[in-house]
Scaffold this motif. Structure first.
Motif, mmCIF file in Angstrom:
data_model
loop_
_atom_site.group_PDB
_atom_site.id
_atom_site.type_symbol
_atom_site.label_atom_id
_atom_site.label_comp_id
_atom_site.label_asym_id
_atom_site.label_seq_id
_atom_site.Cartn_x
_atom_site.Cartn_y
_atom_site.Cartn_z
ATOM 1 N N ALA A 1 0.832 -1.208 0.000
ATOM 2 C CA ALA A 1 0.000 0.000 0.000
ATOM 3 C C ALA A 1 0.866 1.257 0.000
ATOM 4 O O ALA A 1 1.895 1.333 0.683
ATOM 5 N N VAL A 2 0.434 2.223 -0.781
ATOM 6 C CA VAL A 2 1.104 3.526 -0.841
ATOM 7 C C VAL A 2 0.064 4.601 -0.571
ATOM 8 O O VAL A 2 -0.951 4.687 -1.269
ATOM 9 N N GLU A 3 0.301 5.401 0.454
ATOM 10 C CA GLU A 3 -0.632 6.477 0.799
ATOM 11 C C GLU A 3 -0.234 7.741 0.047
ATOM 12 O O GLU A 3 0.716 8.432 0.416
ATOM 13 N N ALA A 4 -0.968 8.055 -1.016
ATOM 14 C CA ALA A 4 -0.648 9.218 -1.846
ATOM 15 C C ALA A 4 -1.145 10.514 -1.227
ATOM 16 O O ALA A 4 -0.525 11.563 -1.391
ATOM 17 N N LEU A 5 -2.293 10.455 -0.532
ATOM 18 C CA LEU A 5 -2.811 11.602 0.215
ATOM 19 C C LEU A 5 -3.095 11.150 1.635
ATOM 20 O O LEU A 5 -3.714 10.105 1.849
ATOM 21 N N GLY B 1 2.192 13.671 -4.197
ATOM 22 C CA GLY B 1 0.739 13.532 -4.245
ATOM 23 C C GLY B 1 0.030 14.659 -4.981
ATOM 24 O O GLY B 1 -1.201 14.777 -4.907
ATOM 25 N N LYS B 2 0.781 15.465 -5.703
ATOM 26 C CA LYS B 2 0.198 16.641 -6.376
ATOM 27 C C LYS B 2 -0.899 16.253 -7.362
ATOM 28 O O LYS B 2 -2.018 16.779 -7.305
ATOM 29 N N SER B 3 -0.571 15.373 -8.292
ATOM 30 C CA SER B 3 -1.560 14.994 -9.306
ATOM 31 C C SER B 3 -2.715 14.217 -8.687
ATOM 32 O O SER B 3 -3.862 14.345 -9.126
ATOM 33 N N THR B 4 -2.440 13.427 -7.656
ATOM 34 C CA THR B 4 -3.509 12.702 -6.978
ATOM 35 C C THR B 4 -4.489 13.672 -6.342
ATOM 36 O O THR B 4 -5.712 13.485 -6.425
ATOM 37 N N MET C 1 -3.856 24.538 -10.351
ATOM 38 C CA MET C 1 -2.799 24.086 -11.256
ATOM 39 C C MET C 1 -1.705 23.333 -10.496
ATOM 40 O O MET C 1 -1.165 23.829 -9.507
ATOM 41 N N VAL C 2 -1.388 22.148 -10.972
ATOM 42 C CA VAL C 2 -0.224 21.412 -10.495
ATOM 43 C C VAL C 2 0.965 21.783 -11.376
ATOM 44 O O VAL C 2 0.856 21.785 -12.608
ATOM 45 N N THR C 3 2.080 22.125 -10.756
ATOM 46 C CA THR C 3 3.272 22.466 -11.522
ATOM 47 C C THR C 3 4.522 22.149 -10.713
ATOM 48 O O THR C 3 4.482 22.100 -9.480
ATOM 49 N N HIS C 4 5.620 21.948 -11.403
ATOM 50 C CA HIS C 4 6.915 21.782 -10.743
ATOM 51 C C HIS C 4 7.772 23.032 -10.922
ATOM 52 O O HIS C 4 8.874 23.116 -10.398
ATOM 53 N N LEU D 1 0.396 26.093 -2.685
ATOM 54 C CA LEU D 1 0.302 25.091 -1.636
ATOM 55 C C LEU D 1 1.401 24.056 -1.847
ATOM 56 O O LEU D 1 1.623 23.610 -2.977
ATOM 57 N N PHE D 2 2.065 23.681 -0.776
ATOM 58 C CA PHE D 2 3.165 22.720 -0.860
ATOM 59 C C PHE D 2 2.763 21.398 -0.222
ATOM 60 O O PHE D 2 2.315 21.355 0.930
ATOM 61 N N LEU D 3 2.927 20.334 -0.995
ATOM 62 C CA LEU D 3 2.644 18.968 -0.536
ATOM 63 C C LEU D 3 3.949 18.225 -0.289
ATOM 64 O O LEU D 3 4.887 18.318 -1.090
#
Length: 253
Positions: free
Chosen positions: A24-28, A50-53, A201-204, A216-218
């Motif tokens: 299991a991987v907890e993305a959020l 977890g940005k795109s999730t 918007m998700v961006t790098h 916002l920083f994840l």
């Protein structure tokens, strides 16, 4: 539009886990955040944070393992795929790195497609207005394969404009563009908020993020920091620091 005073997008204690047991991987990991109407928010973080999730759960493209997502006034829990599709079709726009244009349709037809799919008459005047706004009037009769990457991305933004989407989700929308074209696209996304539309918007890219009202920083599936009125240098500094920190404390934004 959403009910007065109600944010167009809200996540409350949202978790998303992929896989089971040891795999299991907890993305959020318990994300709570509100995206107010008429705002532009950038979501950033290290690779795998977890940005795109987060974006996919907020847009109803992926179902959280736990927690509540509210999109344009509707709680997404329990909605059928058809109900989700109808909700997104009429009120939500998407701008992705892959453009997602139909190659057999002209620019004008691609921009009018949301109305067709929703069973509404295409407002040709509105389509022409938004094509002029994104600088593609002369390309209205061309097909996507005849356009540059930047022009194709502007078609995707015009599609969101023409449909009067209340919320526009953008996932790395400038990732495949040169810096000059990226600035043009980001300026168009910025303009959407003038009409009361909400952009997530998700961006790098720290330069892309500085077009937003806030960043916002994840980290490890948790929202850990927020920067208002960001600059590229400040954002880059936060990213560098977060990449080297240990397990973060989650915050509610």
């Amino acid at each position: 539009m959403t009910t007065s005073g109600q944010p167009p997008v809200q996540l409350v204690d949202v978790h998303k886990t992929y896989g089971h047991g040891e795999n299991a991987v907890e993305a959020l990991a318990g994300v709570t955040v509100t995206f107010p109407a008429g705002t532009f928010t950038a979501v950033m973080g290290p690779s795998g944070s977890g940005k795109s999730t987060l974006l996919h759960c907020a847009a109803g493209l992926d179902e959280p393992t736990a927690g509540l997502v509210t999109l344009v006034g509707s709680a997404l829990t329990g909605l059928t795929e058809l109900e989700l599709t109808e909700l997104r079709r009429g009120r939500v726009g998407f701008v992705f790195q892959a453009f997602n244009l139909l190659p057999a349709l002209t620019v004008r037809e691609n921009v009018g497609l949301p109305a067709v799919l929703a069973g509404r008459r295409v407002d040709r005047d509105r389509v022409d207005q938004v094509l002029e706004r994104v600088g593609l009037t002369s390309r209205a009769g061309h097909r996507p394969g005849e356009l540059s990457g930047g022009q194709q991305q502007r078609v995707a933004i015009a599609r969101a404009l023409a449909g009067r989407a209340e919320v526009v989700f953008a996932d790395e929308p400038t990732g495949a563009l040169d810096s000059t074209t990226a600035r043009e696209v980001l300026g168009l996304l910025r303009e959407l908020t003038r009409d009361g539309q909400t952009v997530v918007m998700v961006t790098h890219d720290p330069v892309a993020a500085c077009y937003a009202d806030r960043v916002l920083f994840l980290v490890d599936g948790r929202l850990v920091e927020q920067v208002d009125a960001p600059t590229a240098d400040v954002v880059a500094g936060h990213l560098a620091r977060l990449a080297g920190r240990g397990a973060p404390e989650a915050v509610r934004l």
